[in-house]
Every structure is written in structure tokens, then in C-alpha cells.
Design an enzyme around this catalytic site. Structure first.
Site, mmCIF file in Angstrom:
data_model
loop_
_atom_site.group_PDB
_atom_site.id
_atom_site.type_symbol
_atom_site.label_atom_id
_atom_site.label_comp_id
_atom_site.label_asym_id
_atom_site.label_seq_id
_atom_site.Cartn_x
_atom_site.Cartn_y
_atom_site.Cartn_z
ATOM 1 C CB ILE A 148 -0.973 -0.017 1.191
ATOM 2 C CG1 ILE A 148 -2.025 -1.114 0.989
ATOM 3 C CG2 ILE A 148 -1.659 1.348 1.355
ATOM 4 C CD1 ILE A 148 -3.004 -1.267 2.127
ATOM 5 N NE ARG A 169 9.307 -6.678 10.090
ATOM 6 C CZ ARG A 169 8.623 -7.794 9.900
ATOM 7 N NH1 ARG A 169 7.775 -8.214 10.830
ATOM 8 N NH2 ARG A 169 8.758 -8.477 8.775
ATOM 9 N NE ARG A 172 11.380 -3.260 0.839
ATOM 10 C CZ ARG A 172 10.382 -2.840 1.578
ATOM 11 N NH1 ARG A 172 10.466 -2.890 2.899
ATOM 12 N NH2 ARG A 172 9.269 -2.371 1.011
ATOM 13 N NE ARG A 228 -6.771 -2.733 10.702
ATOM 14 C CZ ARG A 228 -7.015 -2.806 9.409
ATOM 15 N NH1 ARG A 228 -6.952 -1.694 8.675
ATOM 16 N NH2 ARG A 228 -7.314 -3.956 8.834
ATOM 17 C CG ASP A 251 -10.155 5.779 5.909
ATOM 18 O OD1 ASP A 251 -11.302 6.264 5.820
ATOM 19 O OD2 ASP A 251 -9.888 4.613 5.564
ATOM 20 C CG HIS A 275 -11.763 1.701 8.438
ATOM 21 N ND1 HIS A 275 -11.369 0.950 9.527
ATOM 22 C CD2 HIS A 275 -11.009 1.242 7.398
ATOM 23 C CE1 HIS A 275 -10.441 0.073 9.164
ATOM 24 N NE2 HIS A 275 -10.203 0.248 7.880
ATOM 25 N N GLY A 277 -11.157 3.456 3.233
ATOM 26 C CA GLY A 277 -10.031 3.294 2.321
ATOM 27 C C GLY A 277 -10.187 2.128 1.375
#
Length: 313
Positions: A148, A169, A172, A228, A251, A275, A277
Site C-alpha cells: 500500500i 520495519r 532495504r 489502523r 481514515d 474507514h 479506504g
């Protein structure tokens, strides 16, 4: 050997489903379509409360795959402790990228260009022009650079940004440039004009956007959350919004749905959508393609896509 597949969509409406499986329609209704013990592949009803998704799990003694139609799996994963080891949990990677990225761009542009204020002026029949920020020449920080987050960057490319900074996280390298680890956030936040949250909700990201995170954001920055609600400390966000130092477009919220009397509704400088999306006209075609492909792999014994968790592992 059982072969029941529970689907929240009618099997007749999905092209390409493999033969040899027994398709049962269940969208979260009170009555189960069959004995849960016979279900081997469970597709979780979409946009239902977690309690609905969890209700049949304890009786699903034969289940081998739990498939969500959402990108996040936190609402389902919490109920998998009742299942036997080896059950694979798969998310809906590839289904929501287009819709969520579109809304992200809409929230950014609406917030920067003052669209909520214009709508209120229209309701009052008032013509009030003014000077507003453009997205051009801004620095955008994407926190949670997965599929996303990458789709959000795809849609930002034409807007003549100063730069896009990516965080995930772990570090890279991509074709577009480096992805920084979460540990780099304290140094990156002060340079960002727009901070977009697209990270999944995990133990590491719950409350990630706390008072310290918000304090490091530059004056006038915009926080956009399409991830979230619990990724953001709501109380800390309200404090910053009330100071007028930053703005936000959300959202998702914590709590959700947001109660009518919650102070976040009335905080200055915040745009809230309920919410939305994922649920757009783009959802069904992509969801059907995902389910057909996953079930073909399942029926032929091939590795499944989008496996994010295995019980007992």
C-alpha cells in the site's frame, strides 16, 4: 476428507474457482451454512466486527487456511489461538492498494488545499478565498512501506514533490531508493511536510505515533493515517491538534467507530473519514481474483500467496 470452503461472496459470482470443493456462502449471519468442523478454507466476512469473524473458529477443527479480505489481519489473528497448529492466515495483499492509495491522495490534497473549510462555507453560502499549501515541493514520509505504501508513492509521483522518504520495519533498497528502518524515524520526522501511515497494526506499531513522535514532526506538518487507529495515540494527537501546530487526516481512529461525543470530532485541523479506504468499486473485482487464485493453489497443493502467520509456528 472434508472439502467445505466458506465464502462471504456467492461462488456463482466468482470466475475461475476450482472444481472438487464444496462452496458455502456465509457473510456473518447468525446461522452457519454448514458444520464448521467440515470447513477447510475459511474466508472471513468482510467489514464485520471481530466477534463475527471469531465465532465459528473454535468449531473449525479441520480448517487449514483462514483468508481475510482486508490488508490488516489484527482483527482475525487475535482469535486464532483456538485453532490447531499449522493453519495458515493469509491477507488480501493486492486487493486494497488502489482504493487505499486513492483515498490517501484525496486526504492529502483535501487537507492541504482547505477543502473541508470550503465545504462548510458552501453550506453557509459564503465565498471566502485564501492562500493554501500545495503538495508540490513537499517532502512526504511514508511509514509502513509495503504494497500500500508503494501504491501511495505511485500516485504521488506526478505531483512534483521535493522527495519521498520510505520507512518500514527493516532497511532495504528498492528501485525508487532506500527504505529506512523504523529506528530512523526520530531523525526523519522533523524534515517531513506530510507523514503518511500505511503500516500494519502489530506489537511494534501499536502506539507508534505517540507524544514523542508527534513532537518531532515539523510545525505545520500533516499526519495522514490510513493504517489502523491504534497506531496513533489519540490523546496525544488531540493535544497537538489543539495546539494548532500540526494537522491530521484520518481514515481510521482509536476508538472506532468514533463515538458521537468524542473530542477528536471537534479538534481543530482534522479531517475524518469513516474507514473507507478499502470499500470502493475496485474491491470486488480484485477480491474475486484473489480468492479464485488462492483456491486454485489450495486445490492443487501449491504454496499460497500472502501467508502472514501460521498457527503453532
Amino acid at each position: 476428507m472434508t472439502s467445505d470452503v466458506w465464502l462471504p461472496l456467492r461462488a456463482d459470482d466468482i470466475d475461475g474457482l476450482p472444481e472438487g470443493l464444496e462452496y458455502r456462502f456465509w457473510d456473518g449471519g447468525q446461522e452457519f451454512p454448514a458444520d464448521p468442523a467440515d470447513c477447510v478454507f475459511y474466508v472471513v466476512p468482510y467489514m464485520r466486527p471481530p466477534g463475527v469473524a471469531h465465532r465459528p473458529l473454535a468449531r473449525m477443527t479441520s480448517v487449514r487456511v483462514v483468508q481475510t479480505l482486508s490488508a490488516g489481519v489484527d482483527h482475525v489473528q487475535s482469535g486464532l489461538g483456538v485453532l490447531h497448529p499449522g493453519v495458515r492466515l493469509c491477507n488480501a495483499r493486492g486487493v486494497h492498494e488502489a482504493s487505499t492509495a486513492e483515498l490517501t491522495l484525496a486526504l492529502i490534497l483535501a487537507s492541504l488545499r482547505g477543502v473541508p473549510g470550503f465545504v462548510r462555507d458552501q453550506d453557509r453560502g459564503e465565498w471566502r478565498s485564501g492562500f493554501h499549501p500545495a503538495l508540490a515541493d513537499k517532502s512526504v514520509l511514508i511509514v509502513g512501506y509495503g504494497s500500500i505504501g508503494s501504491a501511495v508513492e505511485d500516485r504521488l509521483v506526478p505531483f512534483e514533490l521535493a522527495r519521498v522518504v520510505r520507512v518500514a520495519r527493516s532497511a532495504r533498497t528498492t528501485e525508487r531508493g532506500p527504505v529506512h528502518p523504523l529506528t530512523d524515524l526520530p531523525a526523519l520526522l522533523p524534515e517531513a511536510d506530510v507523514v503518511v501511515l500505511t503500516t500494519p497494526l502489530t506489537d511494534a506499531t501499536r502506539g507508534l505515533v505517540n507524544a514523542d513522535f508527534l513532537a518531532r514532526m515539523k510545525d505545520g506538518a500533516l499526519l495522514v493515517n490510513v493504517a489502523r487507529g491504534p497506531v496513533v495515540d489519540t490523546k496525544a494527537l488531540i493535544t497537538e491538534l489543539e495546539s494548532g501546530r500540526i494537522t491530521a487526516a484520518l481514515d481510521v481512529t482509536d476508538p472506532e467507530p468514533l463515538p458521537r461525543e468524542h473530542p477528536l470530532w471537534r479538534a481543530p485541523g482534522v479531517l475524518i473519514t469513516p474507514h473507507v479506504g478499502g470499500p470502493t468499486s475496485a474491491f470486488l473485482p480484485r477480491a474475486k481474483r484473489l480468492l479464485a487464485a488462492q483456491l486454485r493453489r489450495f486445490a492443487s497443493g501449491e504454496p499460497l500467496d500472502n501467508v502472514v502467520f501460521t498457527t503453532g509456528a
